[in-house]
Design an enzyme around this catalytic site. Structure first.
Site, short mmCIF file in Angstrom:
data_model
loop_
_atom_site.label_atom_id
_atom_site.label_comp_id
_atom_site.label_asym_id
_atom_site.label_seq_id
_atom_site.Cartn_x
_atom_site.Cartn_y
_atom_site.Cartn_z
N VAL A 86 1.01 -1.04 0.09
CA VAL A 86 -0.09 0.12 -0.05
C VAL A 86 0.80 1.34 0.04
O VAL A 86 1.65 1.29 0.79
CB VAL A 86 -0.89 -0.20 1.26
CG1 VAL A 86 -1.61 1.16 1.34
CG2 VAL A 86 -1.89 -1.18 1.25
N LYS A 87 0.58 2.10 -0.93
CA LYS A 87 1.16 3.43 -1.07
C LYS A 87 0.47 4.54 -0.31
O LYS A 87 -0.62 4.87 -0.53
CB LYS A 87 1.65 3.71 -2.46
CG LYS A 87 2.24 2.75 -3.33
CD LYS A 87 2.19 3.00 -4.58
CE LYS A 87 3.11 4.65 -4.71
NZ LYS A 87 3.31 4.80 -6.40
N ILE A 88 1.46 5.20 0.76
CA ILE A 88 0.65 6.25 1.60
C ILE A 88 1.58 7.36 1.34
O ILE A 88 2.89 7.46 1.67
CB ILE A 88 0.52 5.81 2.93
CG1 ILE A 88 -0.38 4.30 3.16
CG2 ILE A 88 0.21 6.81 3.82
CD1 ILE A 88 -0.22 4.09 4.52
#
Length: 221
Positions: A86-88
């Site tokens: 997941v890219k945050i």
């Protein structure tokens, strides 16, 4: 060392994976929208195209803490969490959410990084990967040099986050970071092709073939 394709163009991804040992695919909201497809369709196609050993990176859209956590769980279900990262973004809410997402057993890439200091705090927060935007950082200084410095900083403090350098516009930027030992890179298909294709190679192969044909009258061994 890991090398990813920064694209949602399944035709280009399939082509590159056919002859290069690619480690996975990174996407972001702009890349998804550029594909002209619904997000679910993009990820279904990527899951079908890539092996389970190849990673898929997908970014949250929500900007608030609770929304980031909810979307992180949704992204992790793309293929039951296996090799889904997941890219945050490294906003205040994003940095707050990174440790909470990690507590859920979800791998995280901290994205939207424009400075080594932002990357440092994302690493301290527990991000698995850090994505400095190399070419965009060059608008504020020497982006390549800053990423090299970041490699040294992480090692100095024993921070385990892995740099995944992103935002490339030319092969030289990639080359300089490979030479510096950056552990992961994601680049668009055109830059990756530029690393492989060289007019000198095509010239040499044609020369070999022509010499062989002249001597033996055939194009095979």
């Amino acid at each position: 060392m890991e090398f990813f394709i920064d694209s949602a163009d399944t035709k280009a991804i399939r082509e590159l994976c056919s002859y290069l040992p690619i480690d996975g695919v990174t996407t972001n909201p702009s890349i998804i929208t550029k594909s002209g497809k619904e997000p679910a369709q993009v990820f279904d196609e990527l899951c079908e195209l890539l092996s389970e050993d190849q990673k898929i990176f997908a970014q949250v859209i929500a900007g608030d803490y609770e929304g980031i956590l909810s979307e992180a769980e949704q992204i992790a279900r793309i293929r039951a969490g296996k090799n889904v990262i997941v890219k945050i973004p490294v906003t205040h809410e994003g940095l707050r959410a990174i440790p909470a997402v990690k507590e859920k057993g979800i791998a995280v890439l901290a994205t939207g990084i424009y400075s080594p200091d932002q990357a440092f705090w994302a690493a301290k927060a527990g991000a698995d990967y850090l994505a400095p935007y190399v070419n965009r950082m060059c608008s504020y200084g020497d982006g390549v040099a800053q990423v090299v410095e970041l490699v040294q900083t992480l090692a100095q403090y024993g921070l385990e986050a892995k740099i995944c350098a992103a935002s490339f516009k030319n092969v030289d930027q990639v080359h300089r970071l490979l030479a510096a030992g950056v552990p992961a890179i994601t680049a668009p298909p055109e830059v990756i092709r530029g690393m492989v294709d060289h007019p000198g190679t095509a010239f040499a192969v044609d020369e070999f073939t022509n010499n062989w044909r002249t001597a033996y009258g055939r194009d095979v061994l």
